[in-house]
Design a protein around this motif. Structure first.
Motif, PDB file in Angstrom:
ATOM      1  N   ALA A 190       5.418  -2.140  -6.117  1.00 32.89           N
ATOM      2  CA  ALA A 190       4.221  -2.587  -5.393  1.00 32.89           C
ATOM      3  C   ALA A 190       3.694  -3.894  -5.981  1.00 32.89           C
ATOM      4  O   ALA A 190       3.388  -4.850  -5.249  1.00 32.89           O
ATOM      5  CB  ALA A 190       3.137  -1.505  -5.454  1.00 32.89           C
ATOM      6  N   SER A 193      -4.524  -1.720  -3.863  1.00 30.39           N
ATOM      7  CA  SER A 193      -3.276  -1.009  -4.192  1.00 30.39           C
ATOM      8  C   SER A 193      -2.573  -1.676  -5.364  1.00 30.39           C
ATOM      9  O   SER A 193      -2.020  -0.998  -6.246  1.00 30.39           O
ATOM     10  CB  SER A 193      -2.350  -0.986  -2.974  1.00 30.39           C
ATOM     11  OG  SER A 193      -2.932  -0.267  -1.915  1.00 30.39           O
ATOM     12  N   PHE A 205       4.822   1.899  -8.542  1.00 32.50           N
ATOM     13  CA  PHE A 205       3.841   0.894  -8.924  1.00 32.50           C
ATOM     14  C   PHE A 205       4.462  -0.450  -9.294  1.00 32.50           C
ATOM     15  O   PHE A 205       3.922  -1.510  -8.954  1.00 32.50           O
ATOM     16  CB  PHE A 205       2.979   1.430 -10.070  1.00 32.50           C
ATOM     17  CG  PHE A 205       2.237   2.682  -9.717  1.00 32.50           C
ATOM     18  CD1 PHE A 205       1.354   2.708  -8.653  1.00 32.50           C
ATOM     19  CD2 PHE A 205       2.442   3.870 -10.428  1.00 32.50           C
ATOM     20  CE1 PHE A 205       0.674   3.869  -8.308  1.00 32.50           C
ATOM     21  CE2 PHE A 205       1.777   5.032 -10.089  1.00 32.50           C
ATOM     22  CZ  PHE A 205       0.888   5.022  -9.032  1.00 32.50           C
ATOM     23  N   ARG A 235       0.834  -1.210   0.000  1.00 32.61           N
ATOM     24  CA  ARG A 235       0.000   0.000   0.000  1.00 32.61           C
ATOM     25  C   ARG A 235       0.870   1.262   0.000  1.00 32.61           C
ATOM     26  O   ARG A 235       0.598   2.218  -0.727  1.00 32.61           O
ATOM     27  CB  ARG A 235      -0.910  -0.018   1.225  1.00 32.61           C
ATOM     28  CG  ARG A 235      -2.011   1.022   1.175  1.00 32.61           C
ATOM     29  CD  ARG A 235      -2.906   0.910   2.392  1.00 32.61           C
ATOM     30  NE  ARG A 235      -4.036   1.805   2.306  1.00 32.61           N
ATOM     31  CZ  ARG A 235      -4.872   2.046   3.301  1.00 32.61           C
ATOM     32  NH1 ARG A 235      -4.702   1.438   4.479  1.00 32.61           N
ATOM     33  NH2 ARG A 235      -5.885   2.875   3.157  1.00 32.61           N
ATOM     34  N   SER A 269       2.415   1.787  -3.489  1.00 30.99           N
ATOM     35  CA  SER A 269       1.414   2.239  -4.457  1.00 30.99           C
ATOM     36  C   SER A 269       1.015   3.690  -4.205  1.00 30.99           C
ATOM     37  O   SER A 269       0.873   4.486  -5.140  1.00 30.99           O
ATOM     38  CB  SER A 269       0.185   1.327  -4.403  1.00 30.99           C
ATOM     39  OG  SER A 269      -0.747   1.663  -5.400  1.00 30.99           O
ATOM     40  N   LYS A 271      -4.399  -0.844  -8.479  1.00 33.45           N
ATOM     41  CA  LYS A 271      -4.050   0.542  -8.850  1.00 33.45           C
ATOM     42  C   LYS A 271      -2.699   0.563  -9.569  1.00 33.45           C
ATOM     43  O   LYS A 271      -2.520   1.253 -10.577  1.00 33.45           O
ATOM     44  CB  LYS A 271      -3.996   1.407  -7.599  1.00 33.45           C
ATOM     45  CG  LYS A 271      -3.557   2.843  -7.850  1.00 33.45           C
ATOM     46  CD  LYS A 271      -3.430   3.612  -6.535  1.00 33.45           C
ATOM     47  CE  LYS A 271      -2.884   5.018  -6.756  1.00 33.45           C
ATOM     48  NZ  LYS A 271      -2.723   5.746  -5.472  1.00 33.45           N
ATOM     49  N   ALA A 272      -1.743  -0.233  -9.055  1.00 31.82           N
ATOM     50  CA  ALA A 272      -0.416  -0.311  -9.680  1.00 31.82           C
ATOM     51  C   ALA A 272      -0.527  -0.851 -11.106  1.00 31.82           C
ATOM     52  O   ALA A 272       0.084  -0.314 -12.037  1.00 31.82           O
ATOM     53  CB  ALA A 272       0.504  -1.195  -8.842  1.00 31.82           C
TER      54      ALA A 272
END
Length: 578
Positions: free
Chosen positions: A88, A109, A85, A77, A80, A112-113
Motif C-alpha cells: 500500500a 490508508s 501495508f 485503500r 491497507s 495506517k500502513a
C-alpha cells in the motif's frame, strides 16, 4: 459489445477470471475509459485478499493510458484494509511520484500502513503532504496522524496533533488512548480514558488489554466486569491475558463462558495452547469450527510447526490449497510452512513454495527470506542461503543465527566464525541457537580456548546454557584430550545431563582410550538409553583397544542376548539440525 452491456457487467460482482475476460474486451474494443471502473469493481468484489487479483490490478494500473488518482487510491485503500501495508505504501509513493494526488481515504490508508510497519520516514513525508495540500482540518486524516505517531511511540507529537483537532470523535480519542496503552503508560492511558466524553467498546477493550498486557489481571477483570457492553474482542483479551500469565485453565474457562465465539476467539485459544505445547487441545478446538478462514488455518499450521509436528503442518497446508477449500496462503502461512520444511530437511518442498510465491506474485520480504535461509542452510545449500542473506534489507539475529548454524553444522566453520564476529560488531545480541551454531563451528576446527570463552559468555548475555551447549563443549574439550575438564563440566551442570552429553564424553574416551572415564560415561548412557547398542559397542571397542578382551566380549554378547539395535543415541547435532 455495446457500451450499456459493459456498464451492466461492471455493476456486478466479479471473479478474477471474469475481470480478465471483460478487460480483454475493453482492450479489443479500445474502451480504455472503462479500465478505472474495472479496477474499482474488481477490488470491491474481492471479499478476501487475493495476491492474484492484486497483481492483476497493479498491471492494469501500470498500463493505464490515462492514469487517474481514484483508481490508485482505491487500490491503496484495498491493500491497507487487507493488511498489505508495504505494498500500500509503495503504491502511494509511486502514485505521488507520477504527479497524481491520492484522495483523503488513500492518505489515511497510507498513514495506517506506515503506522503498522513502523515506517517513520513515510509517515513524516505524508504529514508534510497533508499540510501542503491543506488537509489538516479533515478529522479522519488528523485521526490517522494521531494513530501514526501513537504507534511510533512519539506521544508528544501525537498529543499535539490530537489537541489541534476540532470536533474530535471517539475514534480520535481511541487512537490516543491506544498509544499510551501500547507503550505501557497506563497512568496516562487511564487519565485519557477518564476524560473521554464518550466511550465505546473499543475504548474499554483498550484499557482491559493494557492491564492484561501488564499482567495485572485483577484490574483487567475489574474493568471487564464494569463494561456496559462487551464484544468478542473483550472476551478474547481476557483469554489472552490469562494465557500470558500461565493461567491456561482460567483462559479456557473464559473461552467456554463466551456468549458468542468467532474465529478470532478460537485462534486466541489455539495460540494459547500452542504456547504451552498442548497441540491436541488446540487441534480439538480447530476441528470444532465448521467455517474455517485463512487466519484459523494460519494459527493451526503455526501451532503444529512450532511444536515439532512438521509433517502435520504441511499436511494442513496442502489441505488449504485443495480446490474445495481454495484459500490463498499469505506470508504468515508460508513462513510456517517453510519452517516445517526446515524441520524435515525438505528443500524440495521449500523450492516448490518459492516457485508458488513467484506464480502468485507474493514478494520475498525479509521475514520470508530469513525462513528460506534457515531451510537452505540446514539442508546444506549454503550458497543459496548466502544469496538470500546478502539480499536482506536488514539483517537481524534470526537471519545471522540461521547462517551461523547452517555454516557450523555443514563444516564451513571459518565462515560461521566470521559471521558471528560481524554480528557482534553490529551490536546484534545473540540467542541460544546462535551459540549452538558458533560453538559447533569452534568444535569443528578444534578452537578449544575460543569455544570455552564463547561458552562462558552465554551468561553475560543473560542466557542459560542448554544441555546441547554442554554436549558441544564436552565434545570440544574431549576431542582435545582434556577429558578430566570435560568430566568436571558435566558434574557441575545445573541440570541432569542427557545421553548426548554423556555420549560426547564416551566418544572422546574412545579417541584417547581412557577406560576409567569411559566406564562412568557408558554407565550413565546405559541408564538413560538402555536399548541403544551404540553405547555398548563403543565401550566394547574401548576395552578392546586397552587389551581388555574379556570385558569387550562380555559386552558384545550382551548386545546379542538383549537383541539391541545399533541405533545411535540422541545427540546435540540432532538438536542443532531440528
Amino acid at each position: 459489445m455495446r457500451l450499456s452491456k459493459f456498464t451492466s457487467l461492471l455493476e456486478n460482482s466479479l471473479t478474477a477470471d471474469q475481470a480478465k475476460q471483460i478487460h480483454c474486451q475493453i482492450v479489443i474494443n479500445s474502451l480504455n475509459d472503462f479500465e478505472p471502473l474495472l479496477i474499482r469493481q474488481t477490488l470491491k468484489s474481492a471479499a478476501h485478499y487475493s495476491p492474484r487479483i492484486t497483481h492483476y490490478v497493479k498491471l492494469i494500473l501500470q498500463r493505464l493510458q490515462n492514469p487517474d488518482a481514484f483508481s490508485a487510491s482505491s487500490t491503496i485503500r484495498y491493500l491497507s484494509q487487507h493488511g498489505q501495508f508495504r505494498e500500500a505504501l509503495s503504491l502511494y509513493v509511486q502514485t505521488h511520484s507520477a504527479g497524481l494526488f491520492p484522495n483523503t481515504f488513500a492518505i489515511s490508508s497510507a498513514l495506517k500502513a506506515c503506522a503498522r510497519i513502523l515506517c517513520k520516514v513515510g509517515g513524516l513525508m505524508i504529514h508534510g503532504q497533508v499540510q501542503k495540500l491543506g488537509l489538516c482540518k479533515i478529522v479522519f486524516v488528523q485521526t490517522a496522524l494521531v494513530d501514526f505517531y501513537s504507534k511510533m511511540g512519539d506521544m508528544v507529537i501525537a498529543h499535539k496533533v490530537f489537541d489541534e483537532i476540532r470536533g474530535k470523535n471517539v475514534v480520535t480519542w481511541n487512537s490516543l488512548l491506544a498509544g499510551y496503552v501500547k507503550y505501557g503508560d497506563l497512568a496516562r492511558a487511564q487519565s485519557v480514558f477518564d476524560e473521554m466524553p464518550q466511550k465505546d467498546v473499543i475504548s474499554w477493550n483498550s484499557m482491559v488489554s493494557g492491564y492484561a498486557r501488564a499482567q495485572d489481571m485483577e484490574q483487567a477483570y475489574g474493568l471487564f466486569r464494569r463494561m456496559p457492553q462487551r464484544n468478542s474482542a473483550s472476551w478474547n483479551t481476557m483469554v489472552t491475558g490469562y494465557a500470558e500469565c500461565g493461567k491456561i485453565e482460567l483462559a479456557r474457562s473464559f473461552f467456554d463462558a463466551m456468549p458468542e465465539r468467532n474465529n478470532v476467539s478460537y485462534i486466541t485459544m489455539i495460540s494459547a495452547y500452542s504456547k504451552y505445547g498442548n497441540v491436541e487441545a488446540a487441534r480439538e478446538l480447530y476441528d470444532q469450527v465448521s467455517e474455517k478462514d485463512l487466519l484459523l488455518y494460519n494459527a493451526m499450521i503455526a501451532c503444529l510447526a512450532q511444536n515439532n509436528r512438521a509433517k502435520e503442518a504441511l499436511q494442513l497446508f496442502d489441505e488449504m490449497l485443495k480446490p474445495n477449500v481454495n484459500f490463498h496462503p499469505d506470508k504468515m502461512t508460508l513462513a510456517s510452512a517453510i519452517s516445517a520444511c526446515s524441520q524435515l530437511g525438505d528443500s524440495k518442498y521449500g523450492t516448490w513454495i518459492e516457485s508458488y510465491m513467484r506464480e502468485m506474485g507474493i514478494g520475498m520480504d525479509d521475514h520470508l527470506a530469513t525462513s528460506f535461509i534457515d531451510l537452505y542452510a540446514k539442508c546444506g545449500n549454503i550458497d543459496k542461503a548466502y544469496e538470500l542473506f546478502n539480499g536482506l534489507q536488514k539483517r537481524d539475529v534470526v537471519a545471522y543465527t540461521a547462517m551461523i548454524l547452517g555454516c557450523g553444522i555443514n563444516g564451513r566453520a571459518k565462515e560461521a566464525i566470521r559471521l558471528f564476529e560481524e554480528m557482534m560488531d553490529a551490536d546484534i545480541i545473540p540467542n541460544l541457537v546462535t551459540f549452538t551454531g558458533i560453538l559447533t563451528a569452534y568444535n569443528h576446527v578444534g578452537l578449544v580456548e575460543e569455544g570455552y570463552h564463547c561458552f562462558m559468555s552465554l551468561q553475560r548475555h543473560g542466557l542459560v546454557p542448554s544441555q546441547d551447549h554442554y554436549a558441544i563443549m564436552v565434545d570440544l574439550l574431549g576431542r582435545a584430550g582434556r577429558l578430566e575438564e570435560a568430566h568436571e563440566l558435566i558434574k557441575n551442570m545445573p541440570m541432569q545431563p542427557h545421553a548426548g552429553v554423556w555420549g560426547a564424553l564416551l566418544l572422546a574416551c574412545s579417541l584417547h582410550t581412557n577406560v576409567e572415564l569411559a566406564e562412568i560415561a557408558a554407565n550413565n548412557c546405559f541408564e538413560l538409553e538402555p536399548d541403544c547398542a551404540g553405547h555398548y559397542s563403543l565401550l566394547a571397542n574401548i576395552y578392546a583397544s586397552a587389551g581388555r578382551w574379556d570385558d569387550a566380549n562380555r559386552l558384545r554378547r550382551a548386545i546379542e542376548e538383549k537383541g539391541l539395535a545399533k541405533i545411535p543415541g540422541s545427540s546435540w547435532m540432532d538438536s542443532a539440525k531440528s
